[in-house]
Enzyme design. Structure first.
Site, PDB file in Angstrom:
ATOM      1  N   ASP A 127       2.107   6.085  -3.303  1.00 50.39           N
ATOM      2  CA  ASP A 127       3.067   4.207  -3.661  1.00 50.39           C
ATOM      3  C   ASP A 127       2.822   4.261  -5.268  1.00 50.39           C
ATOM      4  O   ASP A 127       3.715   2.648  -6.095  1.00 50.39           O
ATOM      5  CB  ASP A 127       1.055   3.140  -3.418  1.00 50.39           C
ATOM      6  CG  ASP A 127       1.099   2.130  -3.803  1.00 50.39           C
ATOM      7  OD1 ASP A 127       1.626   1.442  -4.789  1.00 50.39           O
ATOM      8  OD2 ASP A 127       1.608   1.041  -2.345  1.00 50.39           O
TER       9      ASP A 127
ATOM     10  N   ASP B  97       3.310  -4.474  -0.223  1.00 45.62           N
ATOM     11  CA  ASP B  97       3.567  -5.619  -0.838  1.00 45.62           C
ATOM     12  C   ASP B  97       4.844  -6.071  -0.786  1.00 45.62           C
ATOM     13  O   ASP B  97       5.190  -6.094  -0.111  1.00 45.62           O
ATOM     14  CB  ASP B  97       3.133  -5.792  -1.910  1.00 45.62           C
ATOM     15  CG  ASP B  97       4.166  -4.282  -2.704  1.00 45.62           C
ATOM     16  OD1 ASP B  97       4.809  -3.544  -2.284  1.00 45.62           O
ATOM     17  OD2 ASP B  97       4.376  -4.187  -4.763  1.00 45.62           O
TER      18      ASP B  97
ATOM     19  N   PHE C  96      -0.243  -0.054  -0.143  1.00 46.22           N
ATOM     20  CA  PHE C  96      -0.872  -0.759  -0.254  1.00 46.22           C
ATOM     21  C   PHE C  96       0.993  -2.471  -0.302  1.00 46.22           C
ATOM     22  O   PHE C  96       1.680  -2.137  -1.172  1.00 46.22           O
ATOM     23  CB  PHE C  96      -0.980  -1.652  -2.291  1.00 46.22           C
ATOM     24  CG  PHE C  96      -2.287  -0.157  -2.300  1.00 46.22           C
ATOM     25  CD1 PHE C  96      -3.119  -0.362  -1.748  1.00 46.22           C
ATOM     26  CD2 PHE C  96      -1.778   0.108  -3.841  1.00 46.22           C
ATOM     27  CE1 PHE C  96      -4.318   0.777  -1.965  1.00 46.22           C
ATOM     28  CE2 PHE C  96      -2.541   1.691  -3.941  1.00 46.22           C
ATOM     29  CZ  PHE C  96      -3.981   1.364  -3.147  1.00 46.22           C
TER      30      PHE C  96
END
Length: 328
Positions: free
Chosen positions: A301, A224, A222
């Site tokens: 992650d 970010d 993910f």
């Protein structure tokens, strides 16, 4: 223009990036740390239940809670001149979860789609009010615009089909950009929050029932702000001098700029390299192999994101890119 899925996008970006590079040889160190966490039982499909702010097992409105929390899971950082937004002493994503938990305890029906369709900005401000002396949750008006619908049962146990349903129906999940190398441009995707939504369903239900997806390993990490920072710490990512200085000076990046695209794309690809190394180490160890440890981009992650939180002081000197966006 065809939009590449996150893993394909990341491969293209990593191959052509100008300001970010991946040190493949560093994956072994990170992978060995992850393997130790697997052995110790600290990394598994049960990651969702580790937070006291997440719904307990068999919570009747769990699916709606997961949808609304992931619809609102973006942009928690404050300017250095402003106090950090905190709820119950928590910051970032956990502050969001704490605010949602508090709202439910206060009798606010946040998992009711009818209520959410009529919610006002003042009600949103009340739900996300910070602790005394803390800052204000960023982008409250943007959070007001996020709604959802039930669509899990139509995906036929396919994580990628559910991902397509989410990004096709919800504008706030359409995390895409255009990556250009010289005169050749390609539409790429990251789908950070949409993929988290799928992953949260998978982990909450333990990969069973509504959380069973035969292609869950197709979900990428993910992309970010913070995972790139910890990849920089592990020396998996390297920034050009110009980019490092820009990030260190706390300059805001423009959403969709080449630097942002390269950081996010290379982060996804770096995690794919780490996953491959983890699988290689597991297959080489007979005891590990027979324990059937689950390892994919979601698990890696979680390790990286948690590592950053647990070593925040140690990593504080490393810059992270800042973009005001609803996508992460």
């Amino acid at each position: 223009m065809l939009t590449l899925l996150p893993k394909a996008s990341a491969s293209l970006i990593a191959t052509n990036a100008k300001n970010v590079s991946i040190k493949n040889e560093k994956a072994d160190l990170v992978a060995r740390k992850i393997i130790e966490e697997l052995k110790n039982g600290n990394l598994s499909l049960n990651v969702f239940s580790l937070s006291k702010y997440h719904p307990i097992k068999n919570y009747s409105n769990a699916i709606d809670w997961i949808f609304i929390s992931d619809a609102l899971n973006f942009c928690f950082w404050n300017d250095k001149s402003s106090p950090k937004w905190k709820v119950n002493g928590e910051s970032g994503y956990y502050a969001l979860c704490a605010a949602l938990k508090r709202a439910i305890e206060d009798g606010i029906d946040i998992t009711n789609a009818s209520f959410l369709s009529k919610i006002t900005l003042n009600e949103v401000k009340n739900i996300f009010r910070g602790d005394e002396g803390s800052g204000v949750c960023p982008l409250l008006e943007e959070r007001l615009k996020c709604t959802f619908l039930t669509c899990i049962e139509t995906c036929a146990k396919s994580a990628m089909k559910l991902l397509d349903i989410i990004v096709s129906n919800f504008k706030c999940f359409q995390d895409v950009a255009v990556f250009c190398d010289n005169d050749k441009c390609q539409k790429v995707s990251f789908y950070k929050r949409a993929q988290i939504l799928v992953a949260d369903l998978w982990t909450y239900f333990g990969g069973q029932g509504l959380g069973e997806f035969y292609d869950i390993n197709e979900i990428s990490m993910f992309a970010d702000y913070r995972v790139p920072q910890v990849l920089l710490h592990f020396d998996m990512l390297e920034y050009s001098k110009e980019l490092y200085e820009k990030l260190s000076s706390d300059d805001l990046l423009t959403p969709g700029c080449s630097e942002e695209i390269e950081i996010r794309g290379c982060s996804i690809h770096a995690v794919e390299i780490i996953v491959s190394k983890c699988i290689e180490l597991i297959n080489a160890d007979e005891n590990l192999a027979k324990d059937n440890h689950i390892i994919n981009s979601i698990i890696v992650d979680f390790f990286l994101w948690t590592y950053r939180r647990e070593h925040a002081a140690e990593l504080k000197h490393l810059p992270f890119h800042k973009v005001r966006t609803i996508f992460y």
